[in-house]
Design a protein around this motif. Structure first.
Motif, PDB file in Angstrom:
ATOM      1  N   ALA A  30      18.688  -7.461  -3.213  1.00  0.00           N
ATOM      2  CA  ALA A  30      17.155  -7.175  -2.958  1.00  0.00           C
ATOM      3  C   ALA A  30      16.924  -6.589  -2.543  1.00  0.00           C
ATOM      4  CB  ALA A  30      16.559  -9.040  -2.870  1.00  0.00           C
ATOM      5  N   HIS A  31      15.613  -6.076  -2.298  1.00  0.00           N
ATOM      6  CA  HIS A  31      14.867  -4.705  -1.967  1.00  0.00           C
ATOM      7  C   HIS A  31      13.033  -5.621  -1.675  1.00  0.00           C
ATOM      8  CE1 HIS A  31      18.377  -2.456  -2.522  1.00  0.00           C
ATOM      9  NE2 HIS A  31      18.709  -3.069  -3.020  1.00  0.00           N
ATOM     10  N   PRO A  32      12.823  -4.515  -0.426  1.00  0.00           N
ATOM     11  CA  PRO A  32      11.677  -4.886  -0.087  1.00  0.00           C
ATOM     12  C   PRO A  32      10.620  -4.180  -1.482  1.00  0.00           C
ATOM     13  CG  PRO A  32      12.676  -3.971   1.933  1.00  0.00           C
ATOM     14  CD  PRO A  32      13.746  -3.545   0.109  1.00  0.00           C
ATOM     15  N   GLY A  33       9.562  -4.633  -1.754  1.00  0.00           N
ATOM     16  CA  GLY A  33       8.449  -4.826  -3.244  1.00  0.00           C
ATOM     17  C   GLY A  33       7.561  -3.677  -2.849  1.00  0.00           C
ATOM     18  N   VAL A  34       7.551  -3.103  -3.725  1.00  0.00           N
ATOM     19  CA  VAL A  34       6.053  -2.530  -3.529  1.00  0.00           C
ATOM     20  C   VAL A  34       5.158  -2.047  -4.897  1.00  0.00           C
ATOM     21  CG1 VAL A  34       5.922   0.361  -3.418  1.00  0.00           C
ATOM     22  CG2 VAL A  34       7.696  -0.486  -1.265  1.00  0.00           C
ATOM     23  N   LEU A  35       3.813  -2.277  -4.868  1.00  0.00           N
ATOM     24  CA  LEU A  35       2.962  -2.224  -6.150  1.00  0.00           C
ATOM     25  C   LEU A  35       2.612  -0.646  -6.025  1.00  0.00           C
ATOM     26  CD1 LEU A  35       1.732  -4.171  -7.031  1.00  0.00           C
ATOM     27  CD2 LEU A  35      -0.385  -4.545  -6.250  1.00  0.00           C
ATOM     28  N   VAL A  36       3.042   0.260  -6.156  1.00  0.00           N
ATOM     29  CA  VAL A  36       1.448   1.210  -6.829  1.00  0.00           C
ATOM     30  C   VAL A  36       0.805   0.742  -7.769  1.00  0.00           C
ATOM     31  CG1 VAL A  36       2.064   3.696  -8.131  1.00  0.00           C
ATOM     32  CG2 VAL A  36       4.382   2.723  -6.717  1.00  0.00           C
ATOM     33  N   ILE A  37      -0.614   1.342  -7.308  1.00  0.00           N
ATOM     34  CA  ILE A  37      -1.560   1.729  -8.043  1.00  0.00           C
ATOM     35  C   ILE A  37      -2.653   2.265  -8.768  1.00  0.00           C
ATOM     36  CG2 ILE A  37      -4.026   0.914  -7.563  1.00  0.00           C
ATOM     37  CD1 ILE A  37      -3.716  -1.188  -5.452  1.00  0.00           C
ATOM     38  N   GLN A  38      -1.843   2.496  -9.150  1.00  0.00           N
ATOM     39  CA  GLN A  38      -2.219   4.068 -10.762  1.00  0.00           C
ATOM     40  C   GLN A  38      -3.599   5.356 -10.098  1.00  0.00           C
ATOM     41  OE1 GLN A  38      -2.905   1.824 -14.869  1.00  0.00           O
ATOM     42  NE2 GLN A  38      -5.255   3.029 -14.801  1.00  0.00           N
ATOM     43  N   ASP A  39      -3.321   6.109 -10.558  1.00  0.00           N
ATOM     44  CA  ASP A  39      -4.724   7.002 -10.674  1.00  0.00           C
ATOM     45  C   ASP A  39      -5.409   6.147 -12.243  1.00  0.00           C
ATOM     46  OD1 ASP A  39      -2.721   8.014 -12.885  1.00  0.00           O
ATOM     47  OD2 ASP A  39      -3.118   9.904 -12.065  1.00  0.00           O
ATOM     48  N   MET A  97     -13.206   2.121 -18.625  1.00  0.00           N
ATOM     49  CA  MET A  97     -12.868   0.991 -17.435  1.00  0.00           C
ATOM     50  C   MET A  97     -12.073   0.479 -16.255  1.00  0.00           C
ATOM     51  SD  MET A  97      -9.803   2.103 -20.778  1.00  0.00           S
ATOM     52  CE  MET A  97      -9.562   3.115 -20.700  1.00  0.00           C
ATOM     53  N   ILE A  98     -12.616   2.620 -15.874  1.00  0.00           N
ATOM     54  CA  ILE A  98     -11.990   2.616 -14.642  1.00  0.00           C
ATOM     55  C   ILE A  98     -13.375   1.798 -13.408  1.00  0.00           C
ATOM     56  CG2 ILE A  98     -13.033   4.182 -12.209  1.00  0.00           C
ATOM     57  CD1 ILE A  98     -11.485   6.604 -13.992  1.00  0.00           C
ATOM     58  N   ARG A  99     -15.081   1.644 -13.945  1.00  0.00           N
ATOM     59  CA  ARG A  99     -16.171   1.162 -13.130  1.00  0.00           C
ATOM     60  C   ARG A  99     -15.763  -1.094 -13.613  1.00  0.00           C
ATOM     61  NH1 ARG A  99     -19.115   5.456 -14.945  1.00  0.00           N
ATOM     62  NH2 ARG A  99     -19.754   4.594 -16.825  1.00  0.00           N
ATOM     63  N   LEU A 130       1.836  -1.127  -0.133  1.00  0.00           N
ATOM     64  CA  LEU A 130       0.929  -0.320  -1.066  1.00  0.00           C
ATOM     65  C   LEU A 130       1.448   0.568  -1.579  1.00  0.00           C
ATOM     66  CD1 LEU A 130      -2.019  -2.834  -1.296  1.00  0.00           C
ATOM     67  CD2 LEU A 130       0.320  -3.334  -2.409  1.00  0.00           C
ATOM     68  N   THR A 131       1.207   1.317  -1.823  1.00  0.00           N
ATOM     69  CA  THR A 131       0.180   3.082  -2.377  1.00  0.00           C
ATOM     70  C   THR A 131      -0.468   3.346  -3.755  1.00  0.00           C
ATOM     71  OG1 THR A 131       1.148   5.108  -2.424  1.00  0.00           O
ATOM     72  CG2 THR A 131       2.449   3.589  -3.724  1.00  0.00           C
ATOM     73  N   GLY A 132      -1.341   4.150  -3.227  1.00  0.00           N
ATOM     74  CA  GLY A 132      -2.426   4.148  -4.327  1.00  0.00           C
ATOM     75  C   GLY A 132      -2.924   6.218  -4.630  1.00  0.00           C
ATOM     76  N   TYR A 133      -3.142   6.275  -6.067  1.00  0.00           N
ATOM     77  CA  TYR A 133      -3.095   7.820  -5.923  1.00  0.00           C
ATOM     78  C   TYR A 133      -5.168   7.879  -6.820  1.00  0.00           C
ATOM     79  CZ  TYR A 133       1.664   7.388  -5.215  1.00  0.00           C
ATOM     80  OH  TYR A 133       2.591   7.635  -4.191  1.00  0.00           O
ATOM     81  N   CYS A 134      -5.763   8.415  -6.412  1.00  0.00           N
ATOM     82  CA  CYS A 134      -6.690   9.122  -6.356  1.00  0.00           C
ATOM     83  C   CYS A 134      -7.617   7.532  -6.745  1.00  0.00           C
ATOM     84  CB  CYS A 134      -6.320   9.237  -8.551  1.00  0.00           C
ATOM     85  SG  CYS A 134      -6.464  10.840  -7.997  1.00  0.00           S
ATOM     86  N   MET A 135      -8.511   7.061  -7.821  1.00  0.00           N
ATOM     87  CA  MET A 135      -8.765   5.723  -7.640  1.00  0.00           C
ATOM     88  C   MET A 135      -8.305   4.294  -7.096  1.00  0.00           C
ATOM     89  SD  MET A 135      -9.385   3.643 -11.449  1.00  0.00           S
ATOM     90  CE  MET A 135      -7.360   2.988 -12.376  1.00  0.00           C
ATOM     91  N   HIS A 158      -5.021  12.076  -2.621  1.00  0.00           N
ATOM     92  CA  HIS A 158      -6.386  12.067  -3.088  1.00  0.00           C
ATOM     93  C   HIS A 158      -6.813  11.039  -3.333  1.00  0.00           C
ATOM     94  CE1 HIS A 158      -3.715  11.754  -6.601  1.00  0.00           C
ATOM     95  NE2 HIS A 158      -2.096  12.704  -6.266  1.00  0.00           N
ATOM     96  N   GLY A 159      -7.360  10.147  -2.549  1.00  0.00           N
ATOM     97  CA  GLY A 159      -7.972   9.455  -2.555  1.00  0.00           C
ATOM     98  C   GLY A 159     -10.081   9.157  -3.708  1.00  0.00           C
ATOM     99  N   GLY A 160      -9.757   7.948  -4.006  1.00  0.00           N
ATOM    100  CA  GLY A 160     -11.256   7.901  -4.524  1.00  0.00           C
ATOM    101  C   GLY A 160     -11.973   7.864  -3.361  1.00  0.00           C
ATOM    102  N   PRO A 161     -13.614   7.623  -3.335  1.00  0.00           N
ATOM    103  CA  PRO A 161     -14.680   7.199  -2.142  1.00  0.00           C
ATOM    104  C   PRO A 161     -13.907   6.128  -1.947  1.00  0.00           C
ATOM    105  CG  PRO A 161     -15.841   8.023  -4.870  1.00  0.00           C
ATOM    106  CD  PRO A 161     -14.473   7.717  -4.578  1.00  0.00           C
TER     107      PRO A 161
END
Length: 253
Positions: A30-39, A97-99, A130-135, A158-161
């Motif tokens: 078992a390894h630490p969990g990571v959630l990737v939040i898409q661009d 879909m983003i909005r 958590l790691t997120g890209y753009c939005m 390179h995050g959104g606003p």
């Protein structure tokens, strides 16, 4: 390079079933969990490769399709290589879909993703990253504020606003965050106002949130995304170094 195992999975949410990609070291542990939040472009081969890279460092990574309410990925047809000339037509399809991803829907979805990670035998006990890209960088901040007892590290690239004039602006939520944050902005980025970067940092400082913010000079918005014209190999490698160091500091017992 550590051998990894990746597969498609379905995650039950209050609104239906989110298709996702999960990948982890193929060692039976078992390894630490990571959630990737898409661009904005969504779940696709280049993001799966990014998840693979994180997993090979010793993490179990979940990469959901944030647009699952509109179908399984790919929700829209994307070219193998995305250049600026194609983006207006692509974003015309993506922006609705983003909005649609309101804080309420985000809370519902991320809660389901965290529950899925928590129930997986491949995920070690403890907080997730958590790691997120753009939005996704913006959404990662909001999610960390929503689940402070479950999130131990947050990165945004390179995050959104991050500062808006709406009540759900990320900079207004950071008082709830207990995780360490790392943000890396592109040097040339139409999504980033320098004064907002300073305002976001001030909000983090005022809230006592452990954080570091950097600007990758010479890079463009989207520098981590290998299937776009904004890709910058040097900046992308720097992003991996900082991201994995952040996770190693905060997610390993």
């Amino acid at each position: 390079m550590t051998a990894i195992h990746g597969s498609s999975v379905d995650v039950q949410t209050p609104d239906g079933v989110a298709d996702a990609y999960v990948v982890y070291p193929d060692d039976g542990a078992a390894h630490p969990g990571v959630l990737v939040i898409q661009d904005g472009f969504g779940l696709r081969p280049s993001l799966r490769a990014l998840a693979d890279r994180i997993a090979a460092h010793g993490y179990t990574v979940l990469l959901p399709n944030a647009y699952y309410r509109h179908g399984r990925a790919p929700v829209i047809e994307l070219p193998e290589f995305i250049d600026p000339a194609q983006r207006p037509e692509i974003f015309q399809q993506l922006f609705p879909m983003i909005r649609e991803i309101t804080p309420e829907l985000l809370r519902s979805d991320v809660g389901a993703y965290l529950d899925w990670l928590g129930a997986s035998p491949q995920v070690a006990a403890g907080k997730v990253g958590l790691t997120g890209y753009c939005m996704g960088a913006r959404l990662a901040v909001l999610a960390a504020a929503m689940f402070p007892d479950r999130v131990g590290a947050v990165a945004g690239f390179h995050g959104g606003p991050l500062v808006t004039d709406t009540p759900d602006s990320p900079h207004l939520t950071v008082g709830n965050i207990t995780a360490e944050l790392y943000f890396a902005h592109a040097g040339s980025d139409h999504e980033r106002a320098p004064e907002h970067t300073a305002q976001f940092d001030k909000a983090l400082e005022a809230a006592g949130v452990r954080h570091r913010t950097e600007v990758y000079e010479g890079s463009q918005h989207g520098y981590t995304q290998a299937d776009t014209s904004a890709y910058d190999a040097e900046a992308a490698e720097r992003h991996y170094r900082e991201l994995l160091a952040l996770f190693d500091r905060n997610l390993r017992g």
